[in-house]
Design an enzyme around this catalytic site. Structure first.
Site, PDB file in Angstrom:
ATOM      1  N   SER A 144       0.848  -1.194   0.000  1.00 40.40           N
ATOM      2  CA  SER A 144       0.000   0.000   0.000  1.00 40.40           C
ATOM      3  C   SER A 144       0.881   1.241   0.000  1.00 40.40           C
ATOM      4  CB  SER A 144      -0.879   0.023   1.250  1.00 40.40           C
ATOM      5  OG  SER A 144      -1.475   1.307   1.400  1.00 40.40           O
ATOM      6  N   TYR A 157      -1.736  -1.518  10.008  1.00 41.36           N
ATOM      7  CA  TYR A 157      -2.007  -1.919   8.615  1.00 41.36           C
ATOM      8  C   TYR A 157      -0.760  -1.693   7.757  1.00 41.36           C
ATOM      9  CZ  TYR A 157      -3.989  -1.619   3.878  1.00 41.36           C
ATOM     10  OH  TYR A 157      -4.241  -1.796   2.534  1.00 41.36           O
TER      11      TYR A 157
HETATM   12  P1  NDP Z   1     -11.876  -5.417  -0.760  1.00 38.79           P
HETATM   13  O1  NDP Z   1     -12.250  -5.380   0.680  1.00 38.79           O
HETATM   14  O2  NDP Z   1     -12.738  -4.741  -1.762  1.00 38.79           O
HETATM   15  O3  NDP Z   1     -11.720  -6.952  -1.226  1.00 38.79           O
HETATM   16  C1  NDP Z   1     -10.961  -7.799  -0.440  1.00 38.79           C
HETATM   17  C2  NDP Z   1     -10.941  -9.196  -1.045  1.00 38.79           C
HETATM   18  O4  NDP Z   1     -10.101 -10.008  -0.215  1.00 38.79           O
HETATM   19  C3  NDP Z   1     -12.308  -9.857  -1.064  1.00 38.79           C
HETATM   20  O5  NDP Z   1     -12.405 -10.636  -2.235  1.00 38.79           O
HETATM   21  C4  NDP Z   1     -12.261 -10.782   0.162  1.00 38.79           C
HETATM   22  O6  NDP Z   1     -13.028 -11.986   0.009  1.00 38.79           O
HETATM   23  C5  NDP Z   1     -10.804 -11.163   0.174  1.00 38.79           C
HETATM   24  N1  NDP Z   1     -10.365 -11.624   1.478  1.00 38.79           N
HETATM   25  C6  NDP Z   1     -10.387 -10.978   2.663  1.00 38.79           C
HETATM   26  N2  NDP Z   1      -9.904 -11.751   3.631  1.00 38.79           N
HETATM   27  C7  NDP Z   1      -9.544 -12.927   3.047  1.00 38.79           C
HETATM   28  C8  NDP Z   1      -8.994 -14.137   3.511  1.00 38.79           C
HETATM   29  N3  NDP Z   1      -8.694 -14.300   4.801  1.00 38.79           N
HETATM   30  N4  NDP Z   1      -8.784 -15.141   2.622  1.00 38.79           N
HETATM   31  C9  NDP Z   1      -9.089 -14.990   1.305  1.00 38.79           C
HETATM   32  N5  NDP Z   1      -9.617 -13.860   0.805  1.00 38.79           N
HETATM   33  C10 NDP Z   1      -9.851 -12.852   1.668  1.00 38.79           C
HETATM   34  O7  NDP Z   1     -10.369  -4.872  -0.823  1.00 38.79           O
HETATM   35  P2  NDP Z   1      -9.547  -4.119  -2.010  1.00 38.79           P
HETATM   36  O8  NDP Z   1      -9.910  -4.702  -3.315  1.00 38.79           O
HETATM   37  O9  NDP Z   1      -9.636  -2.680  -1.798  1.00 38.79           O
HETATM   38  O10 NDP Z   1      -8.042  -4.531  -1.610  1.00 38.79           O
HETATM   39  C11 NDP Z   1      -7.287  -5.486  -2.312  1.00 38.79           C
HETATM   40  C12 NDP Z   1      -5.847  -5.372  -1.850  1.00 38.79           C
HETATM   41  O11 NDP Z   1      -5.337  -4.075  -2.147  1.00 38.79           O
HETATM   42  C13 NDP Z   1      -5.649  -5.581  -0.338  1.00 38.79           C
HETATM   43  O12 NDP Z   1      -4.466  -6.315  -0.107  1.00 38.79           O
HETATM   44  C14 NDP Z   1      -5.506  -4.156   0.170  1.00 38.79           C
HETATM   45  O13 NDP Z   1      -4.785  -4.102   1.384  1.00 38.79           O
HETATM   46  C15 NDP Z   1      -4.771  -3.512  -0.981  1.00 38.79           C
HETATM   47  N6  NDP Z   1      -4.884  -2.059  -1.049  1.00 38.79           N
HETATM   48  C16 NDP Z   1      -6.108  -1.461  -1.252  1.00 38.79           C
HETATM   49  C17 NDP Z   1      -6.205  -0.087  -1.313  1.00 38.79           C
HETATM   50  C18 NDP Z   1      -7.505   0.622  -1.515  1.00 38.79           C
HETATM   51  O14 NDP Z   1      -7.533   1.848  -1.395  1.00 38.79           O
HETATM   52  N7  NDP Z   1      -8.594  -0.059  -1.832  1.00 38.79           N
HETATM   53  C19 NDP Z   1      -5.016   0.773  -1.172  1.00 38.79           C
HETATM   54  C20 NDP Z   1      -3.786   0.035  -0.972  1.00 38.79           C
HETATM   55  C21 NDP Z   1      -3.744  -1.323  -0.922  1.00 38.79           C
HETATM   56  P3  NDP Z   1     -14.560 -12.091   0.550  1.00 38.79           P
HETATM   57  O15 NDP Z   1     -15.303 -11.045  -0.232  1.00 38.79           O
HETATM   58  O16 NDP Z   1     -14.983 -13.463   0.204  1.00 38.79           O
HETATM   59  O17 NDP Z   1     -14.485 -11.787   1.994  1.00 38.79           O
END
Ligand code: NDP
Length: 249
Positions: A144, A157
């Protein structure tokens, strides 16, 4: 990588929604068979699979909590059972609590879950990928841009993402001789539930306008950065963190 014969396979963790869903769809468009991993949202994950199939692509959804080593082994097993091999791992699954208290007010449960999913989850999939990715493979981890911003409230985080960056840079070296690249993408604020939940419209607007390009990132912006690193144009990029954030930091 160039999946011109449409036989190469990508696992995208956390692909039921947000950035992971966009990455899954982009890699399918680029010719990969895609494993859409999710933790709990089966219906959304199946929706991503259906969208890929509607475009003529190949995909399956597989439930696996990435924080569980056995579940991650099964995830790779199911990918191989369905498509015969694994070429690409996109370690996208991650969590961020909607409330972001200062470190002094962060409880143990929040700390432990953040490290279990963001660090141990990434580690579990990296360890599996090191054994099971085909030569010529690609690994993309998720950091991030908040590491660079050092915003109050993000201490734990951001610490999980610092650990991910460190594993990225070291693992790239440890895979010497296997012809597998390991990189990280570090998005800035991106319009997904993870970012939007718990923030006021004013806080969202402030963060959107902080980048010189004056908007939030979209999941598709981030999927493009992943596609660059996965595709043939990314072949010489290895052991790096790519900040995709509109110039924010
Ligand atoms: P979302 O919350 O929109 O989506 C998260 C996804 O991760 C979902 O598909 C969820 O599955 C899955 N997930 C969560 N926990 C688990 C687990 N224990 N095992 C398997 N799958 C899991 O997040 P984003 O798309 O925003 O984020 C994606 C990545 O980008 C993350 O690593 C985040 O830290 C990073 N990021 C995001 C930013 C942002 O501004 N959005 C900025 C910087 C980094 P389910 O729906 O089934 O729970």
């Amino acid at each position: 990588m160039n999946p011109s014969n449409n036989s190469q396979v990508a696992i995208v963790t956390g692909a039921s929604r947000g950035i992971g869903a966009a990455v899954a769809q982009r890699l399918a468009t680029d010719g990969y068979a895609v494993v859409v991993n999710y933790a709990g949202r089966a219906e959304e994950a199946n929706g991503v699979v259906k969208a890929i199939e509607a475009q003529g692509g190949r995909a399956i959804s597989v439930q696996a909590d990435v924080s569980e080593p056995a579940a991650v082994r099964t995830l790779f097993d199911e990918a191989v059972a369905a498509f015969g091999r694994v070429d690409v791992l996109v370690n996208n699954a991650g969590i961020m609590p909607p409330a972001l208290p200062h470190l002094a007010a962060t409880d143990d449960t929040t700390f432990d879950r953040l490290f279990a999913v963001n660090v141990k989850g990434t580690f579990n999939a990296l360890r599996e990928a090191a054994q099971r990715l085909e030569a010529g493979g690609r690994i993309i981890n998720f950091s991030s841009s908040v590491i660079g911003l050092a915003l109050p409230g993000y201490a734990v985080y951001a610490a999980t993402k610092s650990a991910v960056e460190t594993m990225t840079h070291i693992m790239a070296k440890e895979l010497r001789g296997k012809n597998i690249t390991v990189n990280a993408v570090a998005p800035g604020p991106t319009a997904t539930a993870l970012f939007l939940d718990g923030k006021t419209p004013e806080a969202i607007e402030r963060l959107a306008m902080a980048a010189p390009l004056e908007r939030l990132g979209t999941p598709e912006d981030i999927a493009s950065a992943v596609a660059l690193l996965v595709g043939p144009s990314g072949a010489w990029i290895n052991g790096q963190t790519l900040r995709a954030n509109g110039g924010l930091v």
